[in-house]
Design an enzyme around this catalytic site. Structure first.
Site, PDB file in Angstrom:
ATOM      1  N   LYS A 266      87.151  41.130 -23.145  1.00 42.79           N
ATOM      2  CA  LYS A 266      86.010  40.483 -22.492  1.00 42.79           C
ATOM      3  C   LYS A 266      86.473  39.236 -21.739  1.00 42.79           C
ATOM      4  O   LYS A 266      87.479  38.631 -22.102  1.00 42.79           O
ATOM      5  CB  LYS A 266      84.987  40.042 -23.557  1.00 42.79           C
ATOM      6  CG  LYS A 266      84.248  41.178 -24.233  1.00 42.79           C
ATOM      7  CD  LYS A 266      83.260  40.642 -25.253  1.00 42.79           C
ATOM      8  CE  LYS A 266      82.512  41.767 -25.943  1.00 42.79           C
ATOM      9  NZ  LYS A 266      81.595  42.508 -25.062  1.00 42.79           N
ATOM     10  N   ARG A 340      79.447  51.702 -31.253  1.00 46.72           N
ATOM     11  CA  ARG A 340      79.022  53.097 -31.430  1.00 46.72           C
ATOM     12  C   ARG A 340      80.071  53.906 -32.191  1.00 46.72           C
ATOM     13  O   ARG A 340      79.734  54.875 -32.875  1.00 46.72           O
ATOM     14  CB  ARG A 340      78.704  53.719 -30.060  1.00 46.72           C
ATOM     15  CG  ARG A 340      79.878  53.776 -29.123  1.00 46.72           C
ATOM     16  CD  ARG A 340      79.458  53.969 -27.672  1.00 46.72           C
ATOM     17  NE  ARG A 340      78.916  52.746 -27.075  1.00 46.72           N
ATOM     18  CZ  ARG A 340      78.470  52.644 -25.828  1.00 46.72           C
ATOM     19  NH1 ARG A 340      78.487  53.706 -25.033  1.00 46.72           N
ATOM     20  NH2 ARG A 340      78.005  51.507 -25.367  1.00 46.72           N
TER      21      ARG A 340
HETATM   22  N1  BES Z   1      78.845  43.618 -28.753  1.00 42.19           N
HETATM   23  C1  BES Z   1      78.729  44.089 -27.436  1.00 42.19           C
HETATM   24  C2  BES Z   1      77.298  44.056 -26.911  1.00 42.19           C
HETATM   25  C3  BES Z   1      76.665  42.691 -26.780  1.00 42.19           C
HETATM   26  C4  BES Z   1      76.629  42.052 -25.556  1.00 42.19           C
HETATM   27  C5  BES Z   1      76.065  42.093 -27.861  1.00 42.19           C
HETATM   28  C6  BES Z   1      76.028  40.816 -25.430  1.00 42.19           C
HETATM   29  C7  BES Z   1      75.463  40.849 -27.734  1.00 42.19           C
HETATM   30  C8  BES Z   1      75.439  40.218 -26.514  1.00 42.19           C
HETATM   31  C9  BES Z   1      79.227  45.529 -27.356  1.00 42.19           C
HETATM   32  O1  BES Z   1      80.230  45.863 -28.240  1.00 42.19           O
HETATM   33  C10 BES Z   1      79.784  45.715 -25.991  1.00 42.19           C
HETATM   34  O2  BES Z   1      80.756  45.097 -25.678  1.00 42.19           O
HETATM   35  N2  BES Z   1      79.135  46.564 -25.204  1.00 42.19           N
HETATM   36  C11 BES Z   1      79.564  46.828 -23.882  1.00 42.19           C
HETATM   37  C12 BES Z   1      79.492  48.318 -23.668  1.00 42.19           C
HETATM   38  C13 BES Z   1      80.142  48.763 -22.397  1.00 42.19           C
HETATM   39  C14 BES Z   1      81.625  48.572 -22.466  1.00 42.19           C
HETATM   40  C15 BES Z   1      79.801  50.229 -22.176  1.00 42.19           C
HETATM   41  C16 BES Z   1      78.639  46.076 -22.928  1.00 42.19           C
HETATM   42  O3  BES Z   1      77.447  45.981 -23.233  1.00 42.19           O
HETATM   43  O4  BES Z   1      79.118  45.565 -21.940  1.00 42.19           O
HETATM   44 MN    MN Z   2      82.168  45.436 -27.474  1.00 42.30          MN
END
Ligand code: BES
Ligand code: MN
Ligand code: ZN
Length: 489
Positions: A266, A340
């Protein structure tokens, strides 16, 4: 754990009002009507209360909010908060009034609530208790504990008994908030598991599965997420057997104690927020705690997957293929879509092990749900209209925002992989829905199931109705109510 405020219920004595120390909250109806305690306070203060009640300032005040009179004549108290509340408010309005009182107290001095024979006194105290939460674990200058709260009521035993029912829920909510607020260097997978093991004292059966156990079960999807971290992965099972011999409700939670994204790392800005990525597991844990504390007459099993998503030399790569406990293979296109993968295995495990009557899973799963619903509503996905309707009703009754989202085969197609049974992402469009479709592949058609995407509601940067900024504990009350409504005898 952050301990709830000390709230006592005393016999109301109009003769004592003049000498009460600290602060006083008093109720005045929107039409200006006052009960005996308020009238007495008005007399002592030479009519100040009535002048306020007749003012434009009071007229403009929302119901459930208060105005403050500082250092009023005729009283020992340093301030009086006049809260505008009808004689028969609904439950949520009564709790809102309690929240206003908690914000008024906000310190070490005592708070006296003149509730007399108000019929919602216990709900007012519940709102106060939920709002009077402070996470002080890492402030080196000791914050003095909140002062005691005394409700002056006409029937103290009755009100105290009603409030006692709420105390278990307050503790459950605080347990959840503490877990979510705790940083990831403190709340490691092992620390989290230890906090859950400690709940055995409350009568929960707690089982901790270690990596060897998870490997033997075939949980390749979950283990792949944790393999780039020094912290070992764990699955914790909490069983509350308060019912008869019926199949349990299963609560399943994503417990990523920190989500860097892994190799699909990230951006730095805001990454610190990913300390809340175990929010789903925290809600499951808070509900289990509340059920045990109130000795619920239901069978409920909580299953949480505790992992850390880190990028080291052993971390899983984009393009890796992992095999789930169910047997389906998954191409990991993006290591940041890790929640997931964790849920896939524990959803399957929960069904194989417990044959549950229904499953509710909770996860801070997608940023896309925040784009769609903001911070007001969690996303609700389900394969069962009746269960889903019951949950939405419970959430509405508790004032916890929840909004049902669509599912369907067209979205499912987006998960096709060239080399494996599926891939773990479906692209940018409908990101929360494709995540839900992914989970659905690990839920048997005959199992009624709800998926709650709580990424937008688990932690807020602003104060909310019944919580200061930070972790909210969203969902603990709605799920407890769902259990009361549908799973309790
Ligand atoms: N933990 C994150 C989602 C999240 C984002 C929680 C902001 C709380 C606040 C999750 O694991 C994630 O990174 N999701 C990605 C999925 C994508 C790579 C398909 C996302 O939402 O960007
Ligand atoms: Mn994630
Ligand atoms: Zn995540």
């Amino acid at each position: 754990m952050t301990t709830p405020a000390d709230i006592q219920f005393h016999q109301a004595e109009p003769g004592q009002i003049a000498t009460l120390d600290g602060k006083i909250s008093v109720l005045v109806a929107p039409d200006g009507a006052m009960d005996a305690l308020a009238r007495k306070l008005n007399t002592l203060s030479k009519g100040a209360l009535q002048r306020l009640a007749q003012s434009e300032s009071f007229e403009n005040l929302d119901e459930g909010e208060g105005r403050v009179l500082a250092f009023p004549a005729g009283l020992a108290a340093e301030a009086v908060q006049v809260v505008k509340l009808p004689k028969r408010p609904d439950v949520l309005l009564a709790r809102k009034a309690g929240a206003a009182m908690a914000r008024f107290q906000d310190g070490a001095c005592a708070l006296h609530v003149l509730a007399g024979n108000h019929r919602q006194a216990s709900e007012i105290s519940y709102g106060l208790a939920l709002t009077a939460y402070r996470f002080g674990a890492h402030k080196s200058a000791e914050t003095p504990p909140l002062g005691k709260v005394v409700f002056h009521v006409n029937h103290p035993e009755e009100t105290a008994a009603a409030a006692h029912g709420h105390a278990a829920l307050t503790e459950g909510v605080f347990f959840t908030r503490d877990l979510v607020n705790e940083p990831a260097n403190i709340l490691t997978t092992l620390d989290f598991a230890a906090r859950l093991a400690a709940m055995q004292e409350l009568g929960l059966e707690v089982t901790i599965l270690e990596e060897g156990d998870l490997d033997a079960l075939g949980m390749g999807a979950l283990l792949g997420v944790g393999q780039g971290s020094e912290a070992p992965s764990r699955v914790v099972v909490m069983e509350w057997k308060g019912g008869g011999d019926e199949a349990p409700l299963a609560l399943v939670g994503k417990g990523v104690v920190f989500d860097t994204g892994g190799i699909s790392i990230k951006p730095a800005g805001g990454m610190e927020e990913m300390t809340m990525d175990m929010g789903g597991a925290a809600v499951v844990s808070g509900v289990m705690r509340a059920l045990a504390l109130r000795r619920a007459r239901a069978n409920v099993v909580g299953v949480v997957g505790l992992v850390e998503n880190m990028p080291d030399g052993r971390a899983q790569r984009p393009g890796d293929v992992v095999k789930s406990m169910k047997g389906d293979t998954i191409e990991v296109i993006n290591t940041d879509a890790e929640g997931r993968l964790v849920l896939a295995d524990i959803l399957w495990y929960a069904q194989q092990k417990f044959a549950p009557a229904a499953i509710v899973d909770l996860a801070t799963l997608t940023g896309a749900i925040i784009v769609g619903l903001g911070h007001e509503n969690a996303g609700v996905f389900s394969n069962d209209d009746a269960l889903c309707a019951a949950f939405l009703k419970a959430a509405t009754a508790e004032g916890e925002g929840a909004w049902r989202m669509p599912m369907g085969a067209a979205y499912d197609k987006l998960l096709k992989s060239r080399i494996a049974d599926m891939q773990n992402v479906g692209g940018r469009p409908a990101g929360s829905i494709t995540a839900a479709q992914f989970l659905r592949r690990f839920v048997k058609d005959e199992t009624p199931w709800i998926h709650l995407d709580i990424a937008g509601v688990a932690l807020l940067k602003k104060d909310s109705d019944l919580a200061p900024k930070g972790a909210t504990g969203w969902g603990v009350r709605a799920l407890d109510r769902l259990i009361r409504d549908r799973f309790e005898s």
